[in-house]
Design a protein around this motif. Structure first.
Motif, short mmCIF file in Angstrom:
data_model
loop_
_atom_site.label_atom_id
_atom_site.label_comp_id
_atom_site.label_asym_id
_atom_site.label_seq_id
_atom_site.Cartn_x
_atom_site.Cartn_y
_atom_site.Cartn_z
N GLU A 207 54.60 41.66 -87.74
CA GLU A 207 54.28 40.24 -87.61
C GLU A 207 54.91 39.43 -88.73
N ARG A 208 55.04 40.04 -89.93
CA ARG A 208 55.73 39.34 -91.02
C ARG A 208 57.18 39.10 -90.64
N ASP A 209 57.85 40.12 -90.09
CA ASP A 209 59.24 39.94 -89.65
C ASP A 209 59.31 38.91 -88.53
N ASP A 210 58.36 39.01 -87.63
CA ASP A 210 58.34 38.11 -86.49
C ASP A 210 58.14 36.66 -86.93
N SER A 211 57.39 36.44 -88.03
CA SER A 211 57.09 35.08 -88.46
C SER A 211 58.35 34.33 -88.87
N ARG A 212 59.42 35.02 -89.20
CA ARG A 212 60.67 34.36 -89.56
C ARG A 212 61.26 33.61 -88.37
N LEU A 213 60.83 33.98 -87.16
CA LEU A 213 61.40 33.36 -85.96
C LEU A 213 60.39 32.45 -85.26
N GLN A 214 59.35 32.05 -85.97
CA GLN A 214 58.30 31.28 -85.31
C GLN A 214 58.81 29.96 -84.74
N LYS A 215 59.82 29.36 -85.37
CA LYS A 215 60.33 28.09 -84.87
C LYS A 215 61.06 28.26 -83.54
N LEU A 216 61.50 29.48 -83.26
CA LEU A 216 62.27 29.72 -82.05
C LEU A 216 61.48 30.48 -80.99
N MET A 217 60.35 31.02 -81.39
CA MET A 217 59.64 31.90 -80.47
C MET A 217 58.14 31.65 -80.57
N SER A 218 57.51 31.52 -79.43
CA SER A 218 56.08 31.23 -79.41
C SER A 218 55.28 32.42 -78.90
N HIS A 219 55.89 33.62 -78.91
CA HIS A 219 55.23 34.79 -78.34
C HIS A 219 55.02 35.88 -79.40
N GLY A 220 54.76 35.46 -80.65
CA GLY A 220 54.67 36.43 -81.72
C GLY A 220 53.59 37.47 -81.52
N HIS A 221 52.41 37.05 -81.12
CA HIS A 221 51.32 38.01 -80.94
C HIS A 221 51.62 38.95 -79.78
N GLU A 222 52.31 38.48 -78.78
CA GLU A 222 52.68 39.34 -77.66
C GLU A 222 53.63 40.44 -78.14
N ALA A 223 54.60 40.09 -79.00
CA ALA A 223 55.54 41.07 -79.53
C ALA A 223 54.81 42.14 -80.33
N VAL A 224 53.90 41.71 -81.20
CA VAL A 224 53.16 42.67 -82.02
C VAL A 224 52.25 43.54 -81.15
N GLY A 225 51.69 42.96 -80.09
CA GLY A 225 50.85 43.74 -79.19
C GLY A 225 51.62 44.86 -78.52
N VAL A 226 52.83 44.57 -78.04
CA VAL A 226 53.67 45.59 -77.42
C VAL A 226 54.05 46.65 -78.45
N PHE A 227 54.39 46.19 -79.65
CA PHE A 227 54.76 47.09 -80.74
C PHE A 227 53.64 48.09 -81.04
N VAL A 228 52.42 47.59 -81.13
CA VAL A 228 51.25 48.44 -81.43
C VAL A 228 51.01 49.43 -80.30
N ARG A 229 51.12 48.99 -79.06
CA ARG A 229 50.89 49.90 -77.93
C ARG A 229 51.91 51.03 -77.91
N LEU A 230 53.16 50.73 -78.23
CA LEU A 230 54.18 51.78 -78.25
C LEU A 230 53.95 52.76 -79.40
N LEU A 231 53.50 52.25 -80.53
CA LEU A 231 53.22 53.14 -81.67
C LEU A 231 52.13 54.16 -81.33
N ALA A 232 51.24 53.80 -80.45
CA ALA A 232 50.11 54.68 -80.12
C ALA A 232 50.48 55.78 -79.13
N VAL A 233 51.69 55.75 -78.56
CA VAL A 233 52.11 56.75 -77.58
C VAL A 233 52.71 57.95 -78.32
#
Length: 355
Positions: A207-233
């Protein structure tokens, strides 16, 4: 978790990172200066070695260098298939990776921009939101750097023992074993909210990396959610490990093949050790694509491990030269074609992100 709290890094961390990069670059330049300026270094012999390289081995080395991207894309497609329900396409993934690598050579912001562009192209292909695919890209980036770091650390340990630096090797081995034990223990724990602390930590980093793109992207929490789900597999972790190690070995095999091209069969173990070190130095220095620092570190390391300096320079220059040529010759047209197809839709262009 509040993104705004993670946007700014502390001044100590920022300047500490800059100082580390400057130190690595300075040390690399110093040893390389000693490498090429000592008495007996023959530039004409170096040019002759490179010019006399055998085409068959050059072709094989080039194939191996390109094969790395196919292996990398394979790992990404496995994660994409779990997240989206379908792969990203073999051809698309291969050329997107090369386009991203080309972007990494021509802009200093590519560490953020490359991931953004990959997610953009894959989102269009899968007809999914950008944030969703950016989470898959984040997972792929973390998996790549984690496995490369592990392979490099193991290579460092083996090299230390091989050179008779038993104390250094033992310390590094104990450190790796301790880290492995901590990871195993933490991976079995859950905090008060029922979440694994390792996954929570990596999600915060994402989410820290994602925050660098907040002006261009409004789906930050969605990205982190997918990231977390993949880590759990768990099976995906083993796939990422296996493909990452394969990538690491194929990368070293390309360098070894290009030594054969100049008629200098270098010990494969030495090649693996030096390629791992050179890649690590290039990554830590922060130069685009490791340009300059990777080559300097590799030449100096080959010399340190007993390879003739002319052969070390010739083999390294061939290896890195073909790498850059392949990335630019294939990656830049691929980037132009992908941007042309995007047609300015579905997100900001590379120019918009860079500015």
């Amino acid at each position: 978790m509040e993104p705004a709290a993670l946007i700014e890094k502390s001044p100590l961390r920022v300047w500490g990172t800059r100082a580390l990069k400057a130190l690595i670059t300075a040390v690399t330049l110093y040893f390389t200066y000693r490498f090429v300026t000592h008495a007996g270094f023959n530039w004409s012999r170096l040019a002759h070695r490179v010019a006399a390289a055998r085409p068959l081995y050059i072709a094989l080395g080039t194939v191996l260098l390109l094969l790395r991207y196919a292996i990398w894309d394979w790992r990404f497609r496995q994660a994409c298939k779990l997240a989206v329900g379908r792969g990203s396409g073999v051809v698309l993934g291969f050329f997107v990776l090369l386009a991203s690598a080309a972007l990494n050579l021509i802009t200093p912001t590519a560490r953020v921009l490359g991931g953004f562009m990959r997610a953009r192209y894959f989102a269009r292909y899968n007809n999914r939101p950008f944030g969703f695919l950016y989470g898959v890209v984040l997972y792929d980036q973390v998996a790549h750097h984690t496995v490369m770091s592990l392979c490099t650390w193991i290579t460092f340990i083996v090299t230390a023992f091989a050179l008779g630096r038993n104390v250094l090797g033992a310390v590094a081995l104990v450190a790796l074993a301790a880290a492995a034990v901590v990871l195993v223990v933490w991976s079995r724990r859950l905090d008060a909210s029922g979440e694994n602390p390792i996954i929570r930590f990596l999600a915060r980093q994402a989410e820290r990396d994602d925050s660098r793109l907040q002006k261009l992207m409004s789906h930050g929490h969605e990205a982190v959610g997918v990231f977390v789900r993949l880590l759990a597999v768990v099976p995906l972790r083993f796939q990422a490990l296996g493909l990452g190690v394969t990538y690491f070995l194929v990368n070293a095999a390309a360098q070894w093949t290009l030594f054969l091209a100049i008629g200098a069969p270098v010990d494969p173990f030495v090649v693996v050790a030096v390629v791992a070190l050179g890649t690590a130095v290039g990554t830590l220095s922060g130069s685009p694509g490791g340009l300059g620092t990777t080559e300097l570190a590799m030449m100096a390391s080959f010399k340190l491990l007993g390879v003739d300096e002319i052969l070390a320079a010739a083999g390294t220059l061939l290896y890195r030269g073909i790498h850059y040529a392949a990335v630019l010759v294939i990656g830049l047209p691929a980037l132009a074609l992908l941007e042309w197809k995007a047609g300015g839709e579905g997100g900001a262009s590379a120019r918009d992100v860079a500015t």
